[in-house]
Scaffold this active site. Structure first.
Site, PDB file in Angstrom:
ATOM      1  CG  ASN A 241      -4.133   6.612  11.788  1.00  0.00           C
ATOM      2  OD1 ASN A 241      -2.980   6.793  11.423  1.00  0.00           O
ATOM      3  ND2 ASN A 241      -4.643   5.407  11.916  1.00  0.00           N
TER       4      ASN A 241
ATOM      5  NE  ARG B 122      -9.537   2.061   7.875  1.00  0.00           N
ATOM      6  CZ  ARG B 122      -9.790   2.897   6.890  1.00  0.00           C
ATOM      7  NH1 ARG B 122      -8.863   3.733   6.484  1.00  0.00           N
ATOM      8  NH2 ARG B 122     -10.970   2.908   6.308  1.00  0.00           N
TER       9      ARG B 122
ATOM     10  CE1 TYR C  66      -3.443   2.761   0.890  1.00  0.00           C
ATOM     11  CE2 TYR C  66      -2.215   3.106   2.916  1.00  0.00           C
ATOM     12  CZ  TYR C  66      -3.198   3.504   2.030  1.00  0.00           C
ATOM     13  OH  TYR C  66      -3.940   4.637   2.304  1.00  0.00           O
ATOM     14  CB  ALA C  67       3.575   2.338   2.295  1.00  0.00           C
TER      15      ALA C  67
ATOM     16  CG  ASP D 274       2.386  -7.416  17.066  1.00  0.00           C
ATOM     17  OD1 ASP D 274       2.346  -8.643  17.310  1.00  0.00           O
ATOM     18  OD2 ASP D 274       2.452  -6.964  15.909  1.00  0.00           O
TER      19      ASP D 274
ATOM     20  CG  PHE E  51     -10.615  -0.531  20.090  1.00  0.00           C
ATOM     21  CD1 PHE E  51     -10.249  -1.865  19.938  1.00  0.00           C
ATOM     22  CD2 PHE E  51      -9.619   0.391  20.407  1.00  0.00           C
ATOM     23  CE1 PHE E  51      -8.919  -2.281  20.099  1.00  0.00           C
ATOM     24  CE2 PHE E  51      -8.292  -0.014  20.581  1.00  0.00           C
ATOM     25  CZ  PHE E  51      -7.951  -1.341  20.422  1.00  0.00           C
TER      26      PHE E  51
HETATM   27  N1  UDP Z   1      -5.058  -2.577  15.971  1.00  0.00           N
HETATM   28  C1  UDP Z   1      -5.293  -3.176  17.212  1.00  0.00           C
HETATM   29  N2  UDP Z   1      -6.505  -3.787  17.422  1.00  0.00           N
HETATM   30  C2  UDP Z   1      -7.487  -3.821  16.487  1.00  0.00           C
HETATM   31  C3  UDP Z   1      -7.247  -3.204  15.220  1.00  0.00           C
HETATM   32  C4  UDP Z   1      -6.027  -2.593  14.998  1.00  0.00           C
HETATM   33  O1  UDP Z   1      -4.424  -3.176  18.094  1.00  0.00           O
HETATM   34  O2  UDP Z   1      -8.546  -4.386  16.768  1.00  0.00           O
HETATM   35  C5  UDP Z   1      -3.794  -1.858  15.756  1.00  0.00           C
HETATM   36  C6  UDP Z   1      -3.072  -2.106  14.445  1.00  0.00           C
HETATM   37  O3  UDP Z   1      -2.222  -3.226  14.533  1.00  0.00           O
HETATM   38  C7  UDP Z   1      -2.301  -0.799  14.269  1.00  0.00           C
HETATM   39  C8  UDP Z   1      -3.208   0.249  14.914  1.00  0.00           C
HETATM   40  O4  UDP Z   1      -4.119  -0.477  15.736  1.00  0.00           O
HETATM   41  O5  UDP Z   1      -1.098  -0.839  15.008  1.00  0.00           O
HETATM   42  C9  UDP Z   1      -3.974   1.087  13.925  1.00  0.00           C
HETATM   43  O6  UDP Z   1      -4.535   0.208  12.995  1.00  0.00           O
HETATM   44  P1  UDP Z   1      -5.562   0.693  11.880  1.00  0.00           P
HETATM   45  O7  UDP Z   1      -5.972  -0.504  11.103  1.00  0.00           O
HETATM   46  O8  UDP Z   1      -6.642   1.501  12.495  1.00  0.00           O
HETATM   47  O9  UDP Z   1      -4.777   1.712  10.950  1.00  0.00           O
HETATM   48  P2  UDP Z   1      -3.277   1.914  10.435  1.00  0.00           P
HETATM   49  O10 UDP Z   1      -2.835   3.155  11.126  1.00  0.00           O
HETATM   50  O11 UDP Z   1      -2.425   0.724  10.831  1.00  0.00           O
HETATM   51  O12 UDP Z   1      -3.414   2.056   8.967  1.00  0.00           O
END
Ligand code: UDP
Length: 343
Positions: free
Chosen positions: A177, A196, A148-149, A215, A201
Protein backbone atom coordinates in the site's frame (compact mmCIF):
# COMPACT_ATOMS: atom_id res chain seq x y z
CA UNK A 1 23.32 2.07 -16.23
CA UNK A 2 20.35 2.29 -18.54
CA UNK A 3 17.09 1.51 -16.73
CA UNK A 4 13.95 0.81 -18.74
CA UNK A 5 10.79 1.42 -16.71
CA UNK A 6 7.75 -0.24 -18.25
CA UNK A 7 4.65 1.38 -16.75
CA UNK A 8 6.57 4.58 -16.00
CA UNK A 9 3.39 6.65 -16.30
CA UNK A 10 1.60 5.13 -13.33
CA UNK A 11 1.68 6.16 -9.70
CA UNK A 12 4.76 4.16 -8.65
CA UNK A 13 6.47 4.69 -12.01
CA UNK A 14 6.08 8.46 -12.14
CA UNK A 15 7.43 8.82 -8.60
CA UNK A 16 10.33 6.53 -9.38
CA UNK A 17 11.14 8.50 -12.54
CA UNK A 18 11.14 11.77 -10.61
CA UNK A 19 13.40 10.27 -7.94
CA UNK A 20 15.84 8.72 -10.43
CA UNK A 21 16.09 11.96 -12.39
CA UNK A 22 17.05 13.78 -9.19
CA UNK A 23 19.63 11.15 -8.24
CA UNK A 24 21.17 11.48 -11.72
CA UNK A 25 23.03 8.18 -11.47
CA UNK A 26 21.34 6.32 -14.28
CA UNK A 27 19.86 6.89 -17.70
CA UNK A 28 16.12 6.26 -17.46
CA UNK A 29 13.80 5.30 -20.32
CA UNK A 30 10.12 5.34 -19.40
CA UNK A 31 7.48 3.49 -21.41
CA UNK A 32 3.72 3.82 -20.96
CA UNK A 33 0.45 4.32 -22.82
CA UNK A 34 0.14 7.77 -21.35
CA UNK A 35 2.55 10.38 -20.00
CA UNK A 36 -0.18 12.26 -18.16
CA UNK A 37 1.23 11.64 -14.69
CA UNK A 38 4.70 12.54 -15.96
CA UNK A 39 3.61 16.07 -16.88
CA UNK A 40 6.21 18.53 -15.62
CA UNK A 41 8.75 15.79 -14.89
CA UNK A 42 11.84 16.05 -17.07
CA UNK A 43 15.59 15.67 -16.90
CA UNK A 44 18.65 15.17 -19.08
CA UNK A 45 18.83 11.55 -18.02
CA UNK A 46 15.19 10.78 -18.87
CA UNK A 47 13.40 9.95 -22.10
CA UNK A 48 9.86 8.69 -22.70
CA UNK A 49 8.47 6.24 -25.23
CA UNK A 50 4.71 6.35 -25.64
CA UNK A 51 3.58 2.80 -26.39
CA UNK A 52 1.00 0.25 -25.32
CA UNK A 53 2.90 -2.89 -24.40
CA UNK A 54 -0.07 -4.99 -25.47
CA UNK A 55 0.18 -3.71 -29.08
CA UNK A 56 3.77 -2.63 -29.59
CA UNK A 57 5.53 -5.88 -28.78
CA UNK A 58 8.36 -5.45 -31.30
CA UNK A 59 9.07 -1.97 -30.02
CA UNK A 60 9.05 -3.16 -26.39
CA UNK A 61 11.38 -5.99 -27.33
CA UNK A 62 13.80 -3.49 -28.89
CA UNK A 63 13.65 -1.20 -25.86
CA UNK A 64 14.39 -4.15 -23.59
CA UNK A 65 17.30 -5.18 -25.83
CA UNK A 66 18.86 -1.75 -25.25
CA UNK A 67 18.49 -1.81 -21.44
CA UNK A 68 20.82 -2.83 -18.66
CA UNK A 69 17.99 -3.40 -16.19
CA UNK A 70 14.26 -3.70 -16.93
CA UNK A 71 11.75 -2.56 -14.30
CA UNK A 72 8.26 -3.94 -14.85
CA UNK A 73 5.51 -1.86 -13.25
CA UNK A 74 2.84 -2.82 -15.73
CA UNK A 75 -0.35 -3.80 -13.90
CA UNK A 76 -3.94 -3.14 -13.08
CA UNK A 77 -3.65 -2.72 -9.32
CA UNK A 78 -7.11 -1.68 -8.27
CA UNK A 79 -9.55 -4.02 -6.47
CA UNK A 80 -12.60 -2.69 -8.31
CA UNK A 81 -11.00 -3.73 -11.63
CA UNK A 82 -10.34 -7.25 -10.33
CA UNK A 83 -14.04 -7.59 -9.54
CA UNK A 84 -15.36 -6.00 -12.75
CA UNK A 85 -12.84 -7.27 -15.33
CA UNK A 86 -11.05 -10.34 -13.99
CA UNK A 87 -9.94 -11.54 -17.43
CA UNK A 88 -8.35 -8.22 -18.34
CA UNK A 89 -6.45 -8.40 -15.06
CA UNK A 90 -5.00 -11.81 -15.84
CA UNK A 91 -4.27 -10.80 -19.45
CA UNK A 92 -2.23 -7.78 -18.39
CA UNK A 93 -0.86 -8.78 -15.00
CA UNK A 94 0.12 -12.29 -15.99
CA UNK A 95 0.40 -12.79 -19.76
CA UNK A 96 1.85 -9.40 -20.66
CA UNK A 97 4.22 -9.49 -17.71
CA UNK A 98 5.32 -12.97 -18.70
CA UNK A 99 6.08 -11.71 -22.21
CA UNK A 100 8.30 -9.05 -20.66
CA UNK A 101 10.11 -11.68 -18.59
CA UNK A 102 10.61 -13.81 -21.70
CA UNK A 103 12.05 -10.85 -23.55
CA UNK A 104 14.45 -10.25 -20.62
CA UNK A 105 15.50 -13.89 -20.86
CA UNK A 106 16.07 -13.61 -24.63
CA UNK A 107 18.19 -10.51 -24.22
CA UNK A 108 19.86 -11.55 -20.99
CA UNK A 109 18.60 -8.55 -18.98
CA UNK A 110 18.10 -8.27 -15.27
CA UNK A 111 14.42 -7.80 -14.38
CA UNK A 112 13.00 -5.96 -11.36
CA UNK A 113 9.38 -7.10 -11.23
CA UNK A 114 6.79 -5.27 -9.14
CA UNK A 115 4.39 -7.80 -7.69
CA UNK A 116 2.04 -7.26 -4.73
CA UNK A 117 1.61 -7.80 -1.00
CA UNK A 118 -1.68 -9.42 -2.01
CA UNK A 119 0.17 -12.64 -2.87
CA UNK A 120 -0.04 -13.40 0.87
CA UNK A 121 -3.82 -13.30 0.51
CA UNK A 122 -5.86 -14.08 3.59
CA UNK A 123 -3.14 -15.71 5.65
CA UNK A 124 -4.73 -15.59 9.12
CA UNK A 125 -1.89 -16.87 11.27
CA UNK A 126 1.52 -15.35 10.40
CA UNK A 127 2.09 -12.43 12.79
CA UNK A 128 4.00 -10.81 9.92
CA UNK A 129 4.20 -11.83 6.27
CA UNK A 130 7.67 -13.24 5.59
CA UNK A 131 8.79 -13.56 1.98
CA UNK A 132 10.06 -17.12 1.92
CA UNK A 133 8.07 -18.58 4.81
CA UNK A 134 4.46 -17.37 5.01
CA UNK A 135 1.69 -19.38 3.39
CA UNK A 136 0.03 -17.68 0.41
CA UNK A 137 -3.70 -18.26 0.96
CA UNK A 138 -6.27 -17.08 -1.58
CA UNK A 139 -10.07 -17.13 -1.47
CA UNK A 140 -12.53 -19.09 -3.66
CA UNK A 141 -12.57 -18.85 -7.46
CA UNK A 142 -16.08 -17.37 -7.28
CA UNK A 143 -14.60 -14.41 -5.41
CA UNK A 144 -12.86 -13.10 -8.53
CA UNK A 145 -11.10 -10.43 -6.51
CA UNK A 146 -8.35 -13.00 -5.96
CA UNK A 147 -7.52 -13.27 -9.66
CA UNK A 148 -5.08 -10.39 -9.18
CA UNK A 149 -3.16 -12.12 -6.40
CA UNK A 150 -3.32 -15.41 -8.34
CA UNK A 151 -1.89 -13.78 -11.51
CA UNK A 152 0.96 -12.18 -9.61
CA UNK A 153 1.62 -15.35 -7.67
CA UNK A 154 1.98 -17.52 -10.77
CA UNK A 155 4.19 -14.87 -12.35
CA UNK A 156 6.44 -14.87 -9.26
CA UNK A 157 6.56 -18.66 -9.30
CA UNK A 158 7.59 -18.66 -12.97
CA UNK A 159 10.32 -16.08 -12.37
CA UNK A 160 11.58 -18.29 -9.56
CA UNK A 161 11.59 -21.25 -11.97
CA UNK A 162 13.52 -19.30 -14.60
CA UNK A 163 15.95 -18.19 -11.90
CA UNK A 164 16.49 -21.79 -10.78
CA UNK A 165 17.24 -22.81 -14.35
CA UNK A 166 19.80 -20.03 -14.60
CA UNK A 167 17.84 -18.32 -17.41
CA UNK A 168 16.99 -15.07 -15.62
CA UNK A 169 18.25 -12.69 -12.96
CA UNK A 170 15.17 -11.17 -11.32
CA UNK A 171 14.17 -9.34 -8.18
CA UNK A 172 10.54 -9.30 -7.04
CA UNK A 173 9.21 -6.28 -5.14
CA UNK A 174 6.06 -6.79 -3.06
CA UNK A 175 4.61 -3.31 -2.36
CA UNK A 176 2.48 -2.80 0.75
CA UNK A 177 0.00 0.00 0.00
CA UNK A 178 2.29 2.75 -1.27
CA UNK A 179 0.83 6.26 -0.90
CA UNK A 180 1.99 9.58 -2.35
CA UNK A 181 1.61 12.19 -5.07
CA UNK A 182 -0.18 11.25 -8.29
CA UNK A 183 -2.00 8.34 -6.66
CA UNK A 184 -5.46 7.38 -7.93
CA UNK A 185 -7.93 9.76 -9.54
CA UNK A 186 -10.42 11.56 -7.34
CA UNK A 187 -14.11 10.74 -7.63
CA UNK A 188 -17.56 12.29 -7.20
CA UNK A 189 -19.04 12.28 -3.71
CA UNK A 190 -20.73 8.96 -2.93
CA UNK A 191 -18.95 6.94 -5.67
CA UNK A 192 -18.60 3.23 -4.98
CA UNK A 193 -15.84 1.01 -6.36
CA UNK A 194 -13.34 2.93 -8.48
CA UNK A 195 -10.02 3.95 -6.96
CA UNK A 196 -8.30 2.95 -3.73
CA UNK A 197 -9.11 4.06 -0.25
CA UNK A 198 -6.92 7.18 -0.13
CA UNK A 199 -8.59 8.64 -3.23
CA UNK A 200 -12.07 7.87 -1.88
CA UNK A 201 -11.40 9.50 1.47
CA UNK A 202 -9.60 12.46 -0.13
CA UNK A 203 -12.49 13.00 -2.54
CA UNK A 204 -14.93 12.87 0.36
CA UNK A 205 -12.92 15.47 2.28
CA UNK A 206 -12.89 17.78 -0.74
CA UNK A 207 -16.60 17.42 -1.46
CA UNK A 208 -18.10 16.84 2.00
CA UNK A 209 -19.54 13.46 0.92
CA UNK A 210 -19.67 10.26 2.95
CA UNK A 211 -16.57 8.24 3.81
CA UNK A 212 -17.55 4.64 3.20
CA UNK A 213 -16.19 2.02 5.59
CA UNK A 214 -16.31 -1.23 3.66
CA UNK A 215 -17.52 -4.02 5.97
CA UNK A 216 -17.19 -1.70 8.94
CA UNK A 217 -13.60 -0.56 8.37
CA UNK A 218 -12.10 -2.98 10.91
CA UNK A 219 -9.71 -4.43 8.30
CA UNK A 220 -6.12 -3.27 8.62
CA UNK A 221 -3.43 -2.10 6.21
CA UNK A 222 0.18 -0.94 6.52
CA UNK A 223 0.82 2.09 4.31
CA UNK A 224 4.20 3.01 2.86
CA UNK A 225 5.33 6.53 1.95
CA UNK A 226 6.33 6.57 -1.70
CA UNK A 227 9.66 8.21 -0.77
CA UNK A 228 10.53 5.14 1.31
CA UNK A 229 9.48 2.94 -1.59
CA UNK A 230 11.74 4.84 -4.01
CA UNK A 231 14.70 4.33 -1.71
CA UNK A 232 13.93 0.63 -1.43
CA UNK A 233 14.17 0.42 -5.21
CA UNK A 234 17.72 1.75 -5.34
CA UNK A 235 18.80 -0.49 -2.47
CA UNK A 236 17.54 -3.50 -4.41
CA UNK A 237 19.07 -2.25 -7.65
CA UNK A 238 22.46 -1.70 -6.03
CA UNK A 239 22.67 -5.02 -4.17
CA UNK A 240 23.45 -8.14 -6.20
CA UNK A 241 22.22 -10.13 -3.16
CA UNK A 242 18.69 -9.14 -4.22
CA UNK A 243 18.97 -11.23 -7.38
CA UNK A 244 16.54 -14.16 -7.60
CA UNK A 245 14.81 -13.06 -4.41
CA UNK A 246 11.48 -11.47 -3.43
CA UNK A 247 11.31 -8.53 -1.01
CA UNK A 248 8.53 -6.94 0.98
CA UNK A 249 8.56 -3.17 0.74
CA UNK A 250 6.31 -1.99 3.52
CA UNK A 251 6.13 -0.28 6.86
CA UNK A 252 4.83 -2.35 9.78
CA UNK A 253 4.84 0.74 12.03
CA UNK A 254 1.95 2.29 10.06
CA UNK A 255 -0.50 -0.55 10.78
CA UNK A 256 -4.00 0.95 11.03
CA UNK A 257 -7.64 0.00 10.65
CA UNK A 258 -9.45 1.68 7.76
CA UNK A 259 -11.85 3.29 10.24
CA UNK A 260 -8.93 4.87 12.11
CA UNK A 261 -7.48 5.97 8.79
CA UNK A 262 -10.70 7.87 7.99
CA UNK A 263 -10.51 9.62 11.36
CA UNK A 264 -6.81 10.38 10.90
CA UNK A 265 -7.39 11.87 7.44
CA UNK A 266 -10.19 14.06 8.75
CA UNK A 267 -7.86 15.36 11.46
CA UNK A 268 -5.00 16.06 9.04
CA UNK A 269 -7.39 17.79 6.63
CA UNK A 270 -8.69 20.01 9.44
CA UNK A 271 -5.16 20.84 10.45
CA UNK A 272 -4.02 21.72 6.93
CA UNK A 273 -7.05 23.70 5.84
CA UNK A 274 -8.45 25.13 9.08
CA UNK A 275 -11.87 23.69 8.09
CA UNK A 276 -13.51 21.04 10.23
CA UNK A 277 -14.72 18.26 7.94
CA UNK A 278 -18.19 16.93 8.72
CA UNK A 279 -18.04 13.82 6.56
CA UNK A 280 -20.21 11.01 7.81
CA UNK A 281 -18.54 7.61 8.25
CA UNK A 282 -20.96 5.21 6.55
CA UNK A 283 -20.65 1.44 6.86
CA UNK A 284 -21.30 -0.51 3.66
CA UNK A 285 -20.85 -4.13 2.63
CA UNK A 286 -18.02 -5.11 0.28
CA UNK A 287 -20.50 -6.40 -2.30
CA UNK A 288 -22.51 -3.20 -2.23
CA UNK A 289 -19.38 -1.10 -2.61
CA UNK A 290 -17.46 -3.15 -5.19
CA UNK A 291 -20.04 -5.60 -6.59
CA UNK A 292 -20.45 -9.37 -6.39
CA UNK A 293 -17.14 -11.22 -6.23
CA UNK A 294 -15.38 -8.90 -3.78
CA UNK A 295 -13.67 -10.30 -0.76
CA UNK A 296 -11.28 -8.47 1.49
CA UNK A 297 -8.02 -9.21 3.13
CA UNK A 298 -8.19 -8.34 6.82
CA UNK A 299 -4.57 -7.67 7.59
CA UNK A 300 -1.38 -7.22 5.57
CA UNK A 301 1.53 -6.90 8.01
CA UNK A 302 4.95 -6.93 6.33
CA UNK A 303 8.06 -8.43 7.79
CA UNK A 304 10.83 -6.23 6.43
CA UNK A 305 13.88 -7.85 7.97
CA UNK A 306 15.02 -9.25 4.62
CA UNK A 307 15.31 -5.83 3.03
CA UNK A 308 16.72 -4.43 6.29
CA UNK A 309 19.70 -6.76 5.88
CA UNK A 310 20.51 -4.80 2.69
CA UNK A 311 20.38 -1.51 4.62
CA UNK A 312 16.82 -0.23 4.02
CA UNK A 313 14.29 0.83 6.57
CA UNK A 314 11.24 3.07 6.19
CA UNK A 315 11.47 6.59 7.63
CA UNK A 316 7.92 7.95 7.40
CA UNK A 317 5.22 7.30 9.98
CA UNK A 318 1.52 6.96 9.18
CA UNK A 319 0.61 10.56 9.89
CA UNK A 320 3.42 12.03 7.74
CA UNK A 321 2.65 9.60 4.93
CA UNK A 322 -0.96 10.80 4.73
CA UNK A 323 -0.17 14.43 5.52
CA UNK A 324 2.15 14.55 2.50
CA UNK A 325 -0.40 12.87 0.24
CA UNK A 326 -3.26 15.13 1.38
CA UNK A 327 -1.07 18.22 1.08
CA UNK A 328 -0.18 17.26 -2.49
CA UNK A 329 -3.85 16.98 -3.43
CA UNK A 330 -4.73 20.26 -1.73
CA UNK A 331 -1.97 21.92 -3.73
CA UNK A 332 -3.36 20.78 -7.07
CA UNK A 333 -5.70 23.13 -8.91
CA UNK A 334 -7.02 20.18 -10.81
CA UNK A 335 -5.97 16.88 -9.24
CA UNK A 336 -5.68 14.08 -11.77
CA UNK A 337 -9.08 12.84 -12.77
CA UNK A 338 -7.88 10.04 -14.98
CA UNK A 339 -7.02 6.48 -14.26
CA UNK A 340 -3.32 6.67 -15.18
CA UNK A 341 -2.84 3.00 -14.28
CA UNK A 342 0.65 1.54 -14.49
CA UNK A 343 0.07 -0.11 -17.83
N1 UDP B 1 -12.05 0.74 1.54
C1 UDP B 1 -12.98 1.42 2.33
N2 UDP B 1 -13.57 2.55 1.81
C2 UDP B 1 -13.28 3.03 0.57
C3 UDP B 1 -12.32 2.33 -0.23
C4 UDP B 1 -11.73 1.19 0.28
O1 UDP B 1 -13.28 1.01 3.46
O2 UDP B 1 -13.85 4.05 0.19
C5 UDP B 1 -11.35 -0.43 2.11
C6 UDP B 1 -11.23 -1.66 1.23
O3 UDP B 1 -12.37 -2.49 1.35
C7 UDP B 1 -9.97 -2.31 1.79
C8 UDP B 1 -9.12 -1.13 2.25
O4 UDP B 1 -10.02 -0.02 2.35
O5 UDP B 1 -10.28 -3.08 2.93
C9 UDP B 1 -7.99 -0.78 1.31
O6 UDP B 1 -8.53 -0.75 0.02
P1 UDP B 1 -7.69 -0.26 -1.24
O7 UDP B 1 -8.58 -0.33 -2.42
O8 UDP B 1 -7.05 1.05 -0.95
O9 UDP B 1 -6.48 -1.27 -1.40
P2 UDP B 1 -6.20 -2.82 -1.13
O10 UDP B 1 -5.24 -2.82 0.00
O11 UDP B 1 -7.49 -3.53 -0.77
O12 UDP B 1 -5.62 -3.31 -2.41
Amino acid sequence: MKLVLLGAGGFIGSNLVEYLIARAEHEVVGVDVSAEKLAGISGDNFSFVEADITDAQDLINDVIAGADVVVDLVAYANPSIYVESPLEVVELNFFENLRIAESCIRHNKRLIQYSTSEVYGKNPTSPRFVEDESELILGPVTKQRWIYAASKQVLERMLHGYGLQGDLEYTVVRPFNFVGPRFDYLVEAGTRGGPRVFAHFMSALLTGGPMYLVDGGTQRRCFTHIADANEAFTVLLDHPESINQAFNVGNPATDTSIRDLAILMKGIYADLTGDTPHNELVEISGEEFYGVGYEDTNRVPPDISKLATLGWKPRFDLETTFRDAIQYNLGQDNPSTTMGGAR
